[in-house]
Structures are given as C-alpha cells and as structure tokens.
Write a protein that holds these residues in place. Structure first.
Motif, PDB file in Angstrom:
ATOM      1  N   LYS A 182       8.591  26.175 -18.852  1.00  0.00           N
ATOM      2  CA  LYS A 182       8.239  27.030 -19.987  1.00  0.00           C
ATOM      3  C   LYS A 182       7.577  28.325 -19.521  1.00  0.00           C
ATOM      4  O   LYS A 182       7.804  29.400 -20.097  1.00  0.00           O
ATOM      5  CB  LYS A 182       7.336  26.266 -20.956  1.00  0.00           C
ATOM      6  CG  LYS A 182       8.068  25.142 -21.692  1.00  0.00           C
ATOM      7  CD  LYS A 182       7.147  24.408 -22.630  1.00  0.00           C
ATOM      8  CE  LYS A 182       7.932  23.440 -23.521  1.00  0.00           C
ATOM      9  NZ  LYS A 182       8.737  22.477 -22.757  1.00  0.00           N
ATOM     10  N   ILE A 183       6.760  28.245 -18.479  1.00  0.00           N
ATOM     11  CA  ILE A 183       6.117  29.451 -17.947  1.00  0.00           C
ATOM     12  C   ILE A 183       7.158  30.386 -17.365  1.00  0.00           C
ATOM     13  O   ILE A 183       7.137  31.609 -17.605  1.00  0.00           O
ATOM     14  CB  ILE A 183       5.071  29.073 -16.886  1.00  0.00           C
ATOM     15  CG1 ILE A 183       3.893  28.338 -17.532  1.00  0.00           C
ATOM     16  CG2 ILE A 183       4.578  30.318 -16.149  1.00  0.00           C
ATOM     17  CD1 ILE A 183       2.878  27.810 -16.548  1.00  0.00           C
ATOM     18  N   TYR A 184       8.108  29.843 -16.625  1.00  0.00           N
ATOM     19  CA  TYR A 184       9.095  30.702 -15.984  1.00  0.00           C
ATOM     20  C   TYR A 184      10.120  31.254 -16.969  1.00  0.00           C
ATOM     21  O   TYR A 184      10.666  32.344 -16.748  1.00  0.00           O
ATOM     22  CB  TYR A 184       9.742  30.000 -14.790  1.00  0.00           C
ATOM     23  CG  TYR A 184       8.967  30.316 -13.537  1.00  0.00           C
ATOM     24  CD1 TYR A 184       9.368  31.334 -12.697  1.00  0.00           C
ATOM     25  CD2 TYR A 184       7.781  29.650 -13.255  1.00  0.00           C
ATOM     26  CE1 TYR A 184       8.633  31.664 -11.568  1.00  0.00           C
ATOM     27  CE2 TYR A 184       7.027  29.967 -12.137  1.00  0.00           C
ATOM     28  CZ  TYR A 184       7.461  30.979 -11.300  1.00  0.00           C
ATOM     29  OH  TYR A 184       6.714  31.318 -10.187  1.00  0.00           O
TER      30      TYR A 184
ATOM     31  N   VAL B 183       7.784  21.081 -14.637  1.00  0.00           N
ATOM     32  CA  VAL B 183       6.366  21.448 -14.729  1.00  0.00           C
ATOM     33  C   VAL B 183       6.191  22.907 -15.149  1.00  0.00           C
ATOM     34  O   VAL B 183       5.389  23.218 -16.034  1.00  0.00           O
ATOM     35  CB  VAL B 183       5.652  21.195 -13.377  1.00  0.00           C
ATOM     36  CG1 VAL B 183       4.175  21.581 -13.477  1.00  0.00           C
ATOM     37  CG2 VAL B 183       5.791  19.736 -12.962  1.00  0.00           C
ATOM     38  N   LEU B 184       6.934  23.790 -14.538  1.00  0.00           N
ATOM     39  CA  LEU B 184       6.746  25.228 -14.761  1.00  0.00           C
ATOM     40  C   LEU B 184       7.836  25.862 -15.612  1.00  0.00           C
ATOM     41  O   LEU B 184       7.868  27.083 -15.763  1.00  0.00           O
ATOM     42  CB  LEU B 184       6.684  25.953 -13.400  1.00  0.00           C
ATOM     43  CG  LEU B 184       5.578  25.505 -12.447  1.00  0.00           C
ATOM     44  CD1 LEU B 184       5.686  26.277 -11.132  1.00  0.00           C
ATOM     45  CD2 LEU B 184       4.202  25.724 -13.068  1.00  0.00           C
TER      46      LEU B 184
ATOM     47  N   GLY C 132      -1.975  29.112 -18.181  1.00  0.00           N
ATOM     48  CA  GLY C 132      -2.094  27.715 -17.818  1.00  0.00           C
ATOM     49  C   GLY C 132      -0.806  26.942 -18.071  1.00  0.00           C
ATOM     50  O   GLY C 132       0.119  27.430 -18.738  1.00  0.00           O
ATOM     51  N   LEU C 133      -0.741  25.745 -17.526  1.00  0.00           N
ATOM     52  CA  LEU C 133       0.430  24.893 -17.712  1.00  0.00           C
ATOM     53  C   LEU C 133       0.610  24.532 -19.185  1.00  0.00           C
ATOM     54  O   LEU C 133      -0.369  24.327 -19.912  1.00  0.00           O
ATOM     55  CB  LEU C 133       0.286  23.611 -16.897  1.00  0.00           C
ATOM     56  CG  LEU C 133       0.397  23.731 -15.380  1.00  0.00           C
ATOM     57  CD1 LEU C 133       0.177  22.366 -14.753  1.00  0.00           C
ATOM     58  CD2 LEU C 133       1.761  24.287 -14.984  1.00  0.00           C
ATOM     59  N   SER C 134       1.869  24.464 -19.588  1.00  0.00           N
ATOM     60  CA  SER C 134       2.180  24.032 -20.941  1.00  0.00           C
ATOM     61  C   SER C 134       3.432  23.173 -20.882  1.00  0.00           C
ATOM     62  O   SER C 134       4.542  23.675 -20.668  1.00  0.00           O
ATOM     63  CB  SER C 134       2.411  25.235 -21.863  1.00  0.00           C
ATOM     64  OG  SER C 134       2.754  24.809 -23.166  1.00  0.00           O
ATOM     65  N   LEU C 135       3.273  21.871 -21.036  1.00  0.00           N
ATOM     66  CA  LEU C 135       4.406  20.967 -20.941  1.00  0.00           C
ATOM     67  C   LEU C 135       5.118  20.765 -22.271  1.00  0.00           C
ATOM     68  O   LEU C 135       6.298  20.381 -22.293  1.00  0.00           O
ATOM     69  CB  LEU C 135       3.942  19.610 -20.406  1.00  0.00           C
ATOM     70  CG  LEU C 135       3.323  19.616 -18.997  1.00  0.00           C
ATOM     71  CD1 LEU C 135       2.870  18.215 -18.628  1.00  0.00           C
ATOM     72  CD2 LEU C 135       4.287  20.167 -17.966  1.00  0.00           C
TER      73      LEU C 135
END
Length: 218
Positions: A140-142, A137-138, A81-84
């Motif tokens: 941290k995920i990337y 937006v992405l 999930g998203l993590s800002l």
C-alpha cells in the motif's frame, strides 16, 4: 541558499538537515511537533543557528506555503508508517499540496526521496523483498509512492526523484552507485548519511534532472 526540508524528523530527514547545514545552507524544516523537532535538534540557536523549525502538517496548504516562503527549493524525505489494511494516500496528497505551493511561489527545484521498488524499479529489490516484503508488507505504501512519483513527473518543476535501496544507519562511506540503468540491480543497501550527501549535492548540481536514479552503496 535556503531549502525547505519535509520529513525532517525522520531518520533520513535528520541527516539531510545536518548535511545541508554543514554545506552552508539555510534550512527550514516543517515539523508536526516543535517539541519533537527541538528534541532532535537540541540547542537549536547555538548548534543549529541556520535551522528554522516551523510547526505544521505537510497536508496543510497554508502551513506548507508559509514554510516555503523565501526558500529556493524543497527536499522531500516524507515517509509514512506501515498500513496493512487501509489504503495509503498521505505521500501523494502531501506531494500534491507541496507542488501547488511551489507553483504559487514560483519555486522550481525539488528533490524527492521515494525508494527502490517504486515505478519501473519494481522487481529489482531481490527475491525476498520482491516476492514477500513489497507485496505483503509495503504494498500500500509503494502504490502511494507510485502516485507520488506520477504527481512529480506531471508537474512543471525541476525535479529529481531519488530511489535509495535498503536504508541503514551506519556512517557515510562515500562509495555510492547512482544509476537509472536497472540491468543487474538486485537489492542492496545504503547508509542514510550517504543518501543525505547525495541528495544535498544533487539539489544544486542537477546532474539527474528529470530522472529517477537508484542509489546504493558499492
């Protein structure tokens, strides 16, 4: 042929399971919730007799090792999930756990889905994606997808990393561009069903062994 699918209850993972079963595979899916898994794949014994659901966490070494037993390889469609505000490590941590289990059981074949924007494909998602969505937006995920890819490349596995463009839920088109040549790549989209078809086919064909192709619909 028997394959372990990680991330099987996600949007792309569901289609991978269905495609693998349609192509005659036996499939084991490691799921965090059997209730959710059985809701996604109802009447499993009659509609999906070659599918086995095992409850467990992809970060749990024993759970992954148990699910991997008897399998010929792994298809990973893990997501998060998203993590800002908090750093993301689940993808790289789970991938490290999976690689250790595969080494221990001498299972070599891995096809892993990351995404356009990971590694050297960063900067090829189009203006809005590259300047706004990815960094703000992405991001941290990337960063974790980058670590995930690095773990795979450092392994001794027979790996293919698949980087799909923006995912849609439309029907399969059969019109897929697959390339490691990033020149001229600026965004795009691809149906999850087309991703599943490509990934399941690549698992055996190994046309993109030790490569990280971008895939997108034409």
């Amino acid at each position: 042929m028997k394959v372990l699918v990680l991330g099987a209850t996600g949007g792309t993972g569901q289609r991978i399971v269905q495609e693998a079963l349609a192509q005659g595979y036996k499939v084991t899916a490691l799921v965090r919730s059997l209730t959710k898994g059985e809701a996604i794949f109802p009447n499993i014994k009659t509609l999906f007799p070659e599918l086995k659901l095992i409850q467990g966490d992809a970060l749990d070494r024993e759970a992954v090792a148990g699910a991997l037993s008897g399998c010929d390889g792994v298809i990973s469609a893990l997501g998060t999930g998203l993590s800002l505000f908090h750093e993301v490590t689940v993808l790289s941590d789970a991938t490290r756990t999976m690689i250790e289990a595969m080494r221990q059981q001498s299972v070599h074949r891995l096809v892993c889905i990351t995404g356009m924007g990971a590694g050297d494909s960063r900067g090829h998602g189009g203006f809005i994606y590259d300047r706004l969505i990815l960094p703000f937006v992405l991001g941290k995920i990337y960063r974790d997808k980058d670590r995930q890819e690095a773990e795979i490349r450092a392994s001794n596995l027979d790996w293919t990393i698949v980087r799909p463009s923006y995912l849609t839920n439309g029907p399969a088109t059969g019109n897929i561009r697959v390339t490691t040549n990033l020149a001229g790549i600026r965004g795009g989209s691809i149906a999850r069903a087309d991703v599943a078809n490509f990934v399941v086919g690549e698992f055996l064909q190994k046309k993109w062994l030790y490569k990280s192709p971008i895939i997108t619909n034409l």
